[in-house]
Structures are given as C-alpha cells and as structure tokens.
Design a protein around this motif. Structure first.
Motif, PDB file in Angstrom:
ATOM      1  N   TRP A  58       0.807  -1.229   0.153  1.00 35.58           N
ATOM      2  CA  TRP A  58       0.037   0.255  -0.199  1.00 35.58           C
ATOM      3  C   TRP A  58       0.948   1.262   0.014  1.00 35.58           C
ATOM      4  O   TRP A  58       1.874   1.298   0.786  1.00 35.58           O
ATOM      5  N   PHE A  59       0.607   2.017  -0.812  1.00 38.76           N
ATOM      6  CA  PHE A  59       1.291   3.509  -0.667  1.00 38.76           C
ATOM      7  C   PHE A  59       0.262   4.457  -1.045  1.00 38.76           C
ATOM      8  O   PHE A  59      -0.661   4.467  -1.801  1.00 38.76           O
ATOM      9  N   CYS A  60       0.477   5.812  -0.606  1.00 34.08           N
ATOM     10  CA  CYS A  60      -0.439   6.847  -0.680  1.00 34.08           C
ATOM     11  C   CYS A  60      -0.173   7.459  -1.982  1.00 34.08           C
ATOM     12  O   CYS A  60       0.846   7.035  -2.771  1.00 34.08           O
ATOM     13  N   MET A  83      -6.360   5.695  -2.660  1.00 33.84           N
ATOM     14  CA  MET A  83      -7.457   4.893  -3.369  1.00 33.84           C
ATOM     15  C   MET A  83      -8.249   4.432  -2.243  1.00 33.84           C
ATOM     16  O   MET A  83      -7.657   4.023  -1.067  1.00 33.84           O
ATOM     17  N   ASN A  84      -9.478   4.354  -2.575  1.00 31.76           N
ATOM     18  CA  ASN A  84     -10.595   3.855  -1.491  1.00 31.76           C
ATOM     19  C   ASN A  84     -11.462   2.665  -2.299  1.00 31.76           C
ATOM     20  O   ASN A  84     -11.846   2.852  -3.498  1.00 31.76           O
ATOM     21  N   PHE A  85     -11.487   1.519  -1.647  1.00 32.22           N
ATOM     22  CA  PHE A  85     -12.189   0.662  -2.151  1.00 32.22           C
ATOM     23  C   PHE A  85     -13.354   0.283  -0.960  1.00 32.22           C
ATOM     24  O   PHE A  85     -13.098  -0.401  -0.076  1.00 32.22           O
ATOM     25  N   VAL A  86     -14.625   0.266  -1.562  1.00 34.36           N
ATOM     26  CA  VAL A  86     -15.579   0.049  -0.516  1.00 34.36           C
ATOM     27  C   VAL A  86     -16.288  -1.222  -1.300  1.00 34.36           C
ATOM     28  O   VAL A  86     -16.890  -1.344  -2.331  1.00 34.36           O
ATOM     29  N   ILE A  98     -10.834   7.903  -5.231  1.00 31.08           N
ATOM     30  CA  ILE A  98      -9.733   8.695  -4.253  1.00 31.08           C
ATOM     31  C   ILE A  98     -10.183   9.276  -3.164  1.00 31.08           C
ATOM     32  O   ILE A  98     -11.332  10.194  -3.306  1.00 31.08           O
ATOM     33  N   LEU A  99      -9.595   9.198  -2.137  1.00 27.82           N
ATOM     34  CA  LEU A  99     -10.123   9.857  -0.880  1.00 27.82           C
ATOM     35  C   LEU A  99      -8.947  10.684  -0.349  1.00 27.82           C
ATOM     36  O   LEU A  99      -7.889  10.221  -0.104  1.00 27.82           O
ATOM     37  N   VAL A 100      -9.263  12.185  -0.365  1.00 24.77           N
ATOM     38  CA  VAL A 100      -8.301  13.075   0.381  1.00 24.77           C
ATOM     39  C   VAL A 100      -8.906  13.277   1.683  1.00 24.77           C
ATOM     40  O   VAL A 100      -9.985  13.726   1.972  1.00 24.77           O
ATOM     41  N   PRO A 127     -13.782   9.146  -9.278  1.00 22.13           N
ATOM     42  CA  PRO A 127     -14.649   9.932  -8.356  1.00 22.13           C
ATOM     43  C   PRO A 127     -13.366  10.559  -7.191  1.00 22.13           C
ATOM     44  O   PRO A 127     -12.481   9.586  -6.860  1.00 22.13           O
ATOM     45  N   VAL A 128     -13.562  11.684  -6.632  1.00 19.92           N
ATOM     46  CA  VAL A 128     -12.730  12.169  -5.885  1.00 19.92           C
ATOM     47  C   VAL A 128     -13.545  12.679  -4.602  1.00 19.92           C
ATOM     48  O   VAL A 128     -14.525  13.319  -5.058  1.00 19.92           O
TER      49      VAL A 128
END
Length: 182
Positions: A58-60, A83-86, A98-100, A127-128
C-alpha cells in the motif's frame, strides 16, 4: 494501480501518517483507524523488514502521482490521499475512488494546497472524495454530473458525453440494474 507506479525518488522517509490514520483489515494484519500501529516506534516501523503484505504493497497517492508536489507528502501537507475501495458502496461513486483526508491540525485548506491538490486529482474519470474527519463530500464529478449519473435522467447535450462516460465506467457499482444512457 489506478494511480500508477511508484514515483522514482519518492520515499516515505519519516512519514508514518498511514500507520496511524488508516483502518487495516487484511488477512495477515488488522488495526483500527486513528490508532497508531502496534509496531510503530519513534524511528518508524519496528518490523519493517518483515512487515505484513498490506504494508509492503500500500502506498499513498503522493508516492504514485508525479503531478503532486513534494509538499503534498502527508506529514508535510496534512492531507492523506489514497485509493478507496468499498465492498458495498452506497452509490457508484464510492466503489473505487480517490479519498483526500484532511488530517487534524492541517492548514492545507487555508494555504490553498488542498485546492491545488484537488484540481490535480479531479482531472481524471475517477471519483474524488474529500473528508475533513466529520463529513465526506464528493468533489468530482461535479454535482450536476453526479446527480444525472445517479438519477439515470437524460443529460442535456453539453453534459451528455461526460455523463455517459461516468455511467459506463462505474456501471459495475450501480444497484444491479443496467445504467441509464443519455
């Protein structure tokens, strides 16, 4: 690999934001979000040579997106971009995005760094989301496009191509019915 390979010459260094902020729930390691990893020491990861697979892979986004400035490293910027995975998204923009995350005490909004970073990230068909810790807001696609994509309503001519692209790309996260076209 949606964000690309690692950027050469960018290393985590003494940044350990992900070791505290993120929730980890993988087969070989788990920890709650907002809690420092049990292996985190004053000098970084105490088990770095044998760390779990999730920690090795995992890397930002700062490590993967060359367009992000050096100042966007999470410990410097107060922003963690990932990255965000739901598994069960509430809507198709949450499945892969993408989650900031704005970190506590960050001045990234006041300094304008958050806006510059969002401008860079919102240039793709991904999506961001932005979270200040209390609220999560969809920043990309724009609200008018997002509403049309989610509602299935026909898009006006000037938005038709963009709405169709979002619907096609993210149909897999829709409620099971085929995406509307417009």
């Amino acid at each position: 690999m949606l964000l690309g390979p690692l950027v050469p010459d960018r290393v985590c260094g003494d940044c350990t934001v992900c070791c505290t902020v993120l929730t980890v729930n993988s087969p070989d390691f788990a920890k709650p979000g907002g809690v420092p990893c049990q292996h985190l020491t004053e000098r970084g990861c105490g088990i770095h040579a044998v760390r779990p697979t999730i920690c090795r892979t995992w890397f930002c986004a700062w490590r993967r997106v060359a367009e992000l400035p050096d100042a966007a490293r999470p410990d410097r910027s107060g922003l963690l971009v990932s990255m965000n995975f739901v598994d069960r998204p509430a809507n198709l923009f949450e499945g892969v995005s993408i989650l900031v995350r704005l970190l506590p005490g960050s001045d990234a909004i006041r300094s304008g760094l958050a806006a510059r970073l969002l401008d860079t990230l919102c240039a793709q068909l991904v999506p961001v989301w932005f979270s200040d810790g209390a609220e999560k807001m969809l920043m990309h696609p724009p609200a008018d496009v997002a509403q049309l994509v989610l509602s299935g309503e026909p898009a006006p001519g000037h938005l038709a191509e963009e709405v169709a692209a979002w619907r096609e790309r993210y149909a897999v996260f829709a409620d099971g019915s085929p995406p509307a076209t417009g």
